[in-house]
Write a protein that holds these residues in place. Sequence first.
Motif, PDB file in Angstrom:
ATOM      1  N   UNK A   1      -1.090 -51.017  -1.577  1.00 37.03           N
ATOM      2  CA  UNK A   1      -1.221 -49.599  -1.796  1.00 37.03           C
ATOM      3  C   UNK A   1      -2.636 -49.274  -2.275  1.00 37.03           C
ATOM      4  N   UNK A   2      -3.180 -50.107  -3.156  1.00 34.81           N
ATOM      5  CA  UNK A   2      -4.529 -49.863  -3.674  1.00 34.81           C
ATOM      6  C   UNK A   2      -5.549 -49.918  -2.543  1.00 34.81           C
ATOM      7  N   UNK A   3      -5.395 -50.904  -1.643  1.00 35.50           N
ATOM      8  CA  UNK A   3      -6.319 -51.020  -0.517  1.00 35.50           C
ATOM      9  C   UNK A   3      -6.215 -49.785   0.378  1.00 35.50           C
ATOM     10  N   UNK A  35      -0.387 -39.646   7.874  1.00 42.09           N
ATOM     11  CA  UNK A  35       0.220 -40.233   6.673  1.00 42.09           C
ATOM     12  C   UNK A  35       1.454 -39.423   6.298  1.00 42.09           C
ATOM     13  N   UNK A  36       2.558 -39.657   6.992  1.00 40.75           N
ATOM     14  CA  UNK A  36       3.736 -38.827   6.784  1.00 40.75           C
ATOM     15  C   UNK A  36       4.915 -39.572   6.161  1.00 40.75           C
ATOM     16  N   UNK A  37       4.864 -40.894   6.077  1.00 42.40           N
ATOM     17  CA  UNK A  37       5.980 -41.628   5.463  1.00 42.40           C
ATOM     18  C   UNK A  37       5.890 -41.503   3.944  1.00 42.40           C
ATOM     19  N   UNK A  38       6.933 -41.908   3.251  1.00 47.74           N
ATOM     20  CA  UNK A  38       7.025 -41.740   1.799  1.00 47.74           C
ATOM     21  C   UNK A  38       5.843 -42.269   1.014  1.00 47.74           C
ATOM     22  N   UNK A  43       0.370 -41.487  -1.546  1.00 49.10           N
ATOM     23  CA  UNK A  43      -1.047 -41.828  -1.661  1.00 49.10           C
ATOM     24  C   UNK A  43      -1.914 -40.616  -1.326  1.00 49.10           C
ATOM     25  N   UNK A  44      -1.503 -39.856  -0.338  1.00 50.26           N
ATOM     26  CA  UNK A  44      -2.250 -38.668   0.048  1.00 50.26           C
ATOM     27  C   UNK A  44      -2.259 -37.642  -1.086  1.00 50.26           C
TER      28      UNK A  44
END
Length: 92
Positions: A1-3, A35-38, A43-44
Amino acid sequence: MRKFLSSAAVAVVMMAGLGAAQAADVKEVQMLHWWTSGGEAAALNVLKQDLSKEGFAWKDVPVAGGGGDAAMTALKAMVAAGTYPTASQMLG
């Protein structure tokens, strides 16, 4: 997630920098992305919050489809119509 966040932040900053004059006039960043998934949407939201702190409104231009083909088609159509977004997630 950080990357993911790091890569996303770099992409947004680079693209927002290219449209800085437009964004400075209206103080709104239109972001075309897939970026539409959970987890991606979460992150967005971090990016949205960061831009909000800088005084910019965020306008999502989401295009479903994880591979990005639909988003690239949408981007090409927007550019051809002269209604391009301030920033866009793009394939390398």
